[in-house]
Write a protein that holds these residues in place. Structure first.
Motif, PDB file in Angstrom:
ATOM      1  N   UNK A   1      65.290  20.855  29.850  1.00 17.73           N
ATOM      2  CA  UNK A   1      66.106  21.876  30.507  1.00 17.73           C
ATOM      3  C   UNK A   1      67.301  21.218  31.213  1.00 17.73           C
ATOM      4  N   UNK A   2      67.057  20.038  31.753  1.00 18.32           N
ATOM      5  CA  UNK A   2      68.118  19.314  32.461  1.00 18.32           C
ATOM      6  C   UNK A   2      69.136  18.731  31.491  1.00 18.32           C
ATOM      7  N   UNK A   3      68.651  18.249  30.341  1.00 15.74           N
ATOM      8  CA  UNK A   3      69.539  17.570  29.391  1.00 15.74           C
ATOM      9  C   UNK A   3      69.128  17.970  27.981  1.00 15.74           C
ATOM     10  N   UNK A   4      70.041  18.617  27.294  1.00 18.39           N
ATOM     11  CA  UNK A   4      69.716  19.168  25.978  1.00 18.39           C
ATOM     12  C   UNK A   4      69.331  18.083  24.963  1.00 18.39           C
ATOM     13  N   UNK A   5      69.787  16.848  25.204  1.00 19.97           N
ATOM     14  CA  UNK A   5      69.431  15.780  24.254  1.00 19.97           C
ATOM     15  C   UNK A   5      68.260  14.925  24.752  1.00 19.97           C
ATOM     16  N   UNK A   6      67.561  15.429  25.764  1.00 22.24           N
ATOM     17  CA  UNK A   6      66.482  14.636  26.374  1.00 22.24           C
ATOM     18  C   UNK A   6      65.413  14.237  25.364  1.00 22.24           C
ATOM     19  N   UNK A   7      65.096  15.162  24.455  1.00 20.26           N
ATOM     20  CA  UNK A   7      63.977  14.867  23.562  1.00 20.26           C
ATOM     21  C   UNK A   7      64.337  13.692  22.644  1.00 20.26           C
ATOM     22  N   UNK A   8      65.488  13.793  22.017  1.00 19.79           N
ATOM     23  CA  UNK A   8      65.888  12.727  21.096  1.00 19.79           C
ATOM     24  C   UNK A   8      66.086  11.399  21.843  1.00 19.79           C
ATOM     25  N   UNK A   9      66.863  11.454  22.920  1.00 18.58           N
ATOM     26  CA  UNK A   9      67.157  10.206  23.626  1.00 18.58           C
ATOM     27  C   UNK A   9      65.908   9.642  24.316  1.00 18.58           C
ATOM     28  N   UNK A  10      65.052  10.543  24.784  1.00 18.83           N
ATOM     29  CA  UNK A  10      63.816  10.103  25.433  1.00 18.83           C
ATOM     30  C   UNK A  10      62.881   9.426  24.437  1.00 18.83           C
ATOM     31  N   UNK A  11      62.801   9.998  23.227  1.00 20.61           N
ATOM     32  CA  UNK A  11      61.937   9.385  22.210  1.00 20.61           C
ATOM     33  C   UNK A  11      62.471   8.010  21.811  1.00 20.61           C
ATOM     34  N   UNK A  12      63.764   7.790  22.042  1.00 23.79           N
ATOM     35  CA  UNK A  12      64.355   6.477  21.748  1.00 23.79           C
ATOM     36  C   UNK A  12      64.375   5.576  22.991  1.00 23.79           C
ATOM     37  N   UNK A  13      63.755   6.035  24.059  1.00 24.18           N
ATOM     38  CA  UNK A  13      63.714   5.219  25.290  1.00 24.18           C
ATOM     39  C   UNK A  13      62.283   4.965  25.746  1.00 24.18           C
ATOM     40  N   UNK A  14      61.340   5.066  24.830  1.00 23.18           N
ATOM     41  CA  UNK A  14      59.961   4.725  25.174  1.00 23.18           C
ATOM     42  C   UNK A  14      58.973   5.875  25.075  1.00 23.18           C
ATOM     43  N   UNK A  15      59.463   7.114  24.989  1.00 23.23           N
ATOM     44  CA  UNK A  15      58.532   8.251  24.957  1.00 23.23           C
ATOM     45  C   UNK A  15      57.977   8.453  23.545  1.00 23.23           C
ATOM     46  N   UNK A  16      56.806   9.077  23.473  1.00 23.13           N
ATOM     47  CA  UNK A  16      56.200   9.336  22.163  1.00 23.13           C
ATOM     48  C   UNK A  16      55.279  10.563  22.192  1.00 23.13           C
ATOM     49  N   UNK A  17      55.700  11.571  22.931  1.00 20.68           N
ATOM     50  CA  UNK A  17      54.890  12.781  22.968  1.00 20.68           C
ATOM     51  C   UNK A  17      55.775  13.978  23.333  1.00 20.68           C
ATOM     52  N   UNK A  18      55.516  15.096  22.662  1.00 21.25           N
ATOM     53  CA  UNK A  18      56.211  16.329  23.040  1.00 21.25           C
ATOM     54  C   UNK A  18      55.184  17.454  23.124  1.00 21.25           C
ATOM     55  N   UNK A  19      55.509  18.440  23.930  1.00 20.28           N
ATOM     56  CA  UNK A  19      54.592  19.563  24.084  1.00 20.28           C
ATOM     57  C   UNK A  19      55.362  20.829  23.763  1.00 20.28           C
ATOM     58  N   UNK A  20      54.835  21.626  22.845  1.00 25.16           N
ATOM     59  CA  UNK A  20      55.541  22.853  22.475  1.00 25.16           C
ATOM     60  C   UNK A  20      54.900  24.031  23.198  1.00 25.16           C
ATOM     61  N   UNK A  21      55.748  24.963  23.617  1.00 24.46           N
ATOM     62  CA  UNK A  21      55.226  26.084  24.384  1.00 24.46           C
ATOM     63  C   UNK A  21      54.783  27.206  23.451  1.00 24.46           C
ATOM     64  N   UNK A  22      53.471  27.447  23.425  1.00 25.47           N
ATOM     65  CA  UNK A  22      52.954  28.485  22.539  1.00 25.47           C
ATOM     66  C   UNK A  22      52.420  29.691  23.326  1.00 25.47           C
ATOM     67  N   UNK A  23      52.891  29.823  24.553  1.00 24.70           N
ATOM     68  CA  UNK A  23      52.571  31.018  25.349  1.00 24.70           C
ATOM     69  C   UNK A  23      53.208  32.221  24.658  1.00 24.70           C
ATOM     70  N   UNK A  24      52.490  33.357  24.566  1.00 30.61           N
ATOM     71  CA  UNK A  24      53.108  34.536  23.939  1.00 30.61           C
ATOM     72  C   UNK A  24      54.468  34.825  24.587  1.00 30.61           C
ATOM     73  N   UNK A  25      55.443  35.162  23.741  1.00 34.38           N
ATOM     74  CA  UNK A  25      56.822  35.335  24.237  1.00 34.38           C
ATOM     75  C   UNK A  25      56.944  36.333  25.378  1.00 34.38           C
ATOM     76  N   UNK A  26      56.093  37.369  25.340  1.00 35.26           N
ATOM     77  CA  UNK A  26      56.235  38.389  26.396  1.00 35.26           C
ATOM     78  C   UNK A  26      55.885  37.843  27.783  1.00 35.26           C
ATOM     79  N   UNK A  27      55.144  36.729  27.835  1.00 34.89           N
ATOM     80  CA  UNK A  27      54.801  36.144  29.137  1.00 34.89           C
ATOM     81  C   UNK A  27      55.622  34.908  29.464  1.00 34.89           C
ATOM     82  N   UNK A  28      56.189  34.299  28.442  1.00 34.28           N
ATOM     83  CA  UNK A  28      56.735  32.948  28.635  1.00 34.28           C
ATOM     84  C   UNK A  28      57.784  32.872  29.742  1.00 34.28           C
TER      85      UNK A  28
END
Ligand code: SAH
Length: 433
Positions: A366-393
């Motif tokens: 949310x803070x940085x739109x490229x966080x996922x890509x750049x983070x995965x290239x800076x040591x990270x190796x996990x992502x979490x996808x939000x599967x909460x029903x859209x009406x509650x998310x």
């Protein structure tokens, strides 16, 4: 769609099995009955999740095989440290060399890394962390799902948009049937093998009801369950473990006791840490970490946060930015800089080179739109996808404009798979023990 590669059982020793993935051997803990040599299984977080037929496994592996080795090559190329040493602070490079050689590094030296400003020093830090990730964890990347089941909260955390002092939001609570349906969709339609069930501290759910829901999930679906219901007490942790939960996501939020107590009036850090320590003893896999950018936090605090997450034996680190949320006591503060979070992820990677996976949090995206890509290239190796029903998310508004809050699950999955391919990562959980 699949978020793990099936492996073949090569050895069984009591509850421990050795699994072969295209020649790589991994250990996993088995709780299934009727598992034999030569069977194919899916594993997550070091647990055997389910068995699949040889026919199905062999066809999945056939489609994966070529890609698996191709991805590895891409990752190896991207994780080389191909920087010129010119312009790099000698002390930074000396500390990083010592870390890679597994020699002693002092907390104030980690603080020195956290303070670096020069671009080439930062690049060296990020690339060194990425190199270590590739060397020690290979090209696997965890893809977990999270379902946020309630935003009713009894607590008063100063930073949080759904804490009880916020009278301006709509509250929701999913019932058992809705939760089971969301899990069914995540597992059967989208192929998730590991799910986090999260909620605010909602007094309406009794531990027995939560246990009943977890038992039902485990009975119906092959999935590793992480719980994230806040401080449910040690007995609560025990009961939910018995019901079948195997992971706990609970951030300690900050390792600084004074800051903790200021931001959580009436609560204390020790109780939270006690939950984490006891949960580990019970057998839970831990996901923990802290908020970066809280008022009063110093560099020393942040180094202590990383060291504490490691000391707690975390299976995964979750460090993310504090984002100011409307109608909270901290609404007028500013968020930290993205580069501070990249530095934390890299340093965390280097502090714990062998065990903890590192998550790119939604707050960071949310803070940085490229966080996922750049983070995965800076040591990270996990992502979490939000599967909460859209009406509650959107209602789980811990901070505003959360990344992916309006995105269909399909879209999130496609983007993730595309990104991981681009970076040479397999969406697997091969990195266990
Ligand atoms: N009740 C659960 C889940 C809490 S919400 C628990 O206590 O673990 C999940 C996480 O959201 C929290 O641990 C907190 O670190 C994070 N969070 C809350 N408000 C936030 C904010 N304003 N910015 C960034 N992260 C926030």
């Amino acid at each position: 769609m699949c978020y793990a590669i099936p492996g073949k059982i090569e050895k069984i020793e009591n509850n421990l099995v050795t699994v072969d993935y295209f020649g790589e051997k991994r250990n996993a803990y088995n709780e299934l009955e009727n598992l034999f040599l030569g069977d194919y299984i899916y594993a997550q977080g070091g647990y055997v999740i389910n068995k699949i037929s040889n026919l199905e496994a062999e066809s999945i592996l056939a489609t994966w095989k070529e890609e698996f080795f191709e991805l590895q090559k891409v990752d190896l190329r991207l994780s080389r440290i191909d920087l010129e040493k010119k312009g790099i602070d000698k002390k930074v490079s000396e500390i990083l060399d010592r870390i890679l050689e597994n020699k002693m590094v002092k907390p104030d030296e980690l603080g020195y890394l956290l303070a670096i400003k020069n671009d080439s020093d930062k690049q060296l830090l990020f690339k060194t962390a990425n190199f270590s990730r590739s060397k020690n964890f290979g090209n696997s990347c965890c893809v977990h799902g999270i379902i946020e089941i309630s935003n009713h909260c009894k607590r008063n955390c100063y930073y949080c948009g759904i804490s009880n002092h916020n009278r301006k939001i709509i509250r929701y609570r999913m019932d058992k049937e809705e939760i089971l349906e969301a899990v069914r969709e995540a597992v059967e339609v989208y192929g998730f093998k590991a799910l986090v069930l999260q909620s605010a501290e909602d007094l309406a759910y009794k531990i027995e009801e939560l246990a009943d829901i977890i038992k039902e999930i485990k009975k119906r679906y092959p999935v590793l369950i992480f719980i994230s219901f806040g401080e449910i007490g040690i007995e609560g942790l025990r009961k939910l473990y018995e019901a079948g939960a195997r992971g706990l996501l609970l951030r300690f939020e900050t390792s600084n006791q004074k800051i903790y107590e200021k931001l959580h009036p009436g609560y204390c850090l020790d109780t939270r840490l006690e939950h984490l320590k006891k949960a580990f003893e019970i057998g839970y896999l831990l996901i923990t970490g802290s908020l970066i950018g809280l008022p009063g936090q110093t560099r020393e605090d942040l180094v202590n946060d990383i060291l504490l997450a490691k000391e707690l034996n975390a299976e995964m680190f979750s460090f993310g930015p504090f984002l100011p949320s409307p109608n909270t006591p901290l609404e007028n503060l500013t968020a930290p800089l993205p580069e501070d979070i990249f530095k934390i992820l890299s340093i965390a990677r280097l502090v714990d080179q062998k065990k903890a996976k590192i998550l790119i949090t939604t707050a960071f995206e949310t803070l940085d739109i490229s966080a996922r890509k750049k983070g995965l290239l800076s040591g990270a190796n996990s992502v979490m996808l939000n599967v909460t029903p859209l009406k509650y998310r959107q209602l789980y508004s811990i901070y505003p404009k959360r990344a992916h809050e309006n995105e269909e699950i399909d879209k999130q999955i496609n983007e993730t798979i595309y990104l991981l391919r681009d970076l040479g990562r397999s969406p697997t959980d091969l990195s266990m023990g």
